[in-house]
Design an enzyme around this catalytic site. Structure first.
Site, PDB file in Angstrom:
ATOM      1  N   ASP A 279      -1.661  -6.658   3.377  1.00  0.00           N
ATOM      2  CA  ASP A 279      -0.837  -7.759   2.878  1.00  0.00           C
ATOM      3  C   ASP A 279       0.441  -7.908   3.690  1.00  0.00           C
ATOM      4  OD1 ASP A 279      -2.180  -9.125   0.777  1.00  0.00           O
ATOM      5  OD2 ASP A 279      -2.062  -7.284  -0.393  1.00  0.00           O
ATOM      6  N   CYS A 326      -1.219   2.992   3.328  1.00  0.00           N
ATOM      7  CA  CYS A 326      -2.549   2.995   2.703  1.00  0.00           C
ATOM      8  C   CYS A 326      -3.351   1.760   3.088  1.00  0.00           C
ATOM      9  CB  CYS A 326      -2.451   3.139   1.188  1.00  0.00           C
ATOM     10  SG  CYS A 326      -1.599   1.769   0.403  1.00  0.00           S
TER      11      CYS A 326
END
Ligand code: PEP
Ligand code: MG
Length: 365
Positions: A279, A326
């Site tokens: 994102d 992550c």
């Protein structure tokens, strides 16, 4: 064994889950969707993005040979099990795995990850037709915590929205769902949903080393609101005399440019950061990660993205907090040395990438 799609993007959650489950997958191919290929043998080569339909003898034996070689490489990596994630000059890094549900745990253990760096809990919601109850969630979080036997398990609260739609949430249609009511925004506007999950997480904290992480954060105000809700949950559990850990670590995803810019202030509020590069790349470059036509522009190595990670790392460390990655970039072996030089403390990757990354770390300075 594998799958091939015509639509979709390599940054979508379908592709991410395929990587988590070690399933060779080709996304957004121009394979003809006709009866002509029905029932025929197909070989999917995930390394070069080729599919061979109805292969001749030569191709078949060449591919079998390649498969054998891949298998041998994997076996060689097994010798790295139980070894430290340490560079030649002695820098250590935590190497964790990402999971989508408790079925992925076998791969986590097989690949010797030091913990779970991202449990995408929204998949518990996505694989059903009604809200999971507190008890159902508790059982799953407890199983994960117990299976990991004291190793850290970082569970991200639900990140519904954008490409992860769940009908029973009855969300209003949005013009621009990636920038819409997703993740923490749903949780803060519908606290009853959030509290059910938090209660389940805190109850499970009594059975292992659970940490909780919040997605799509953009402000200190949100973190303060979360903490108020957490205090309510803890008070309710105390009153009901239900055991839980008081000192569960709380972290946030750094996946919006706003979170990067506010990272010094945010670091004062939480125990750790985890950078969601999928994102963060989308929002930094203003490129829809779902839009297959833009894959050529979606450059996670873009210097702006790397500068953002560096800035978040500096600010986390300035406040004495740890920081990991992550998002999918954490597994990019071309960037491992750069991440080490930024001083990242943790990388969390799909289970199958843990040992290749350990190898890379051990060969790095
Ligand atoms: C990310 O955005 O990098 C991330 C890890 O979260 P997700 O891919 O589930 O959005
Ligand atoms: Mg994300």
């Amino acid at each position: 064994l594998s799958f091939v799609t015509v639509h979709g993007s390599v940054n979508s959650h379908t592709a991410i889950l395929a990587r988590t489950m070690s399933i060779p997958a080709l996304i957004g191919t121009d394979i003809p969707l006709t009866d002509a290929i029905d029932g025929k043998l197909g070989i999917v080569d995930g390394r070069n993005g080729c599919i061979y339909v109805d292969p001749d003898e030569d191709t078949l034996s060449k591919m079998q040979q390649l498969k054998q070689e891949e298998q041998e490489k994997k076996e060689l990596l097994q010798t790295l099990k139980g070894r430290e994630n340490i560079t030649i000059d002695g820098k250590k890094i935590m190497l964790y795995a990402n999971i989508g549900n408790s079925k992925d745990l076998a791969a986590v253990l097989q690949n010797d990850a030091g913990g779970i760096g991202l449990f995408r809990s929204e998949f518990l919601y996505l694989e059903r037709e009604t809200f999971p109850t507190e008890e159902e969630q508790f059982q799953i979080y407890r199983t994960v915590a117990e299976t990991m036997a004291g190793k850290p398990v970082i569970i991200r609260t639900l990140d519904i929205g954008a490409d992860k739609k769940c009908d029973y949430f009855e969300m209003e249609p949005e013009e621009n769902p990636a920038m819409g009511c997703r993740a923490i925004r749903i949780c803060l506007t519908r606290p009853e949903i959030f509290k059910t999950q938090l209660r389940a997480l805190y109850r499970a904290s009594a059975y292992g080393q659970i940490a909780i992480m919040f997605p799509m954060i953009i402000s200190v105000k949100e973190v303060k609101q979360i903490k108020v809700i957490i205090e309510e949950v803890k008070e309710e559990l105390r009153e009901a005399q239900i055991p839980f850990r008081e000192d569960v670590e709380l972290g946030i995803m750094i996946e919006t440019p706003a979170a990067v810019m506010m990272s010094r202030e945010l670091a004062k509020e939480v125990d750790f950061f985890s950078v969601g590069t999928n994102d963060l790349t989308q929002y930094t470059l203003a490129i829809d990660r779902q839009n297959q036509k833009l894959d050529a522009f979606y450059d996670p190595h873009h210097p702006a993205v790397l500068a953002m990670i560096r800035m978040a790392a500096e600010n986390a460390h300035a406040e004495g907090k740890w920081i990991g990655i992550c998002g999918e970039l954490g597994a990019d072996l071309e960037l491992t040395e750069e991440f080490l030089s930024m001083g990242l403390d943790e990388l969390s990757v799909s289970p199958a990438m843990v040992l290749p990354l350990r190898k890379k770390i051990r060969e790095s300075k």
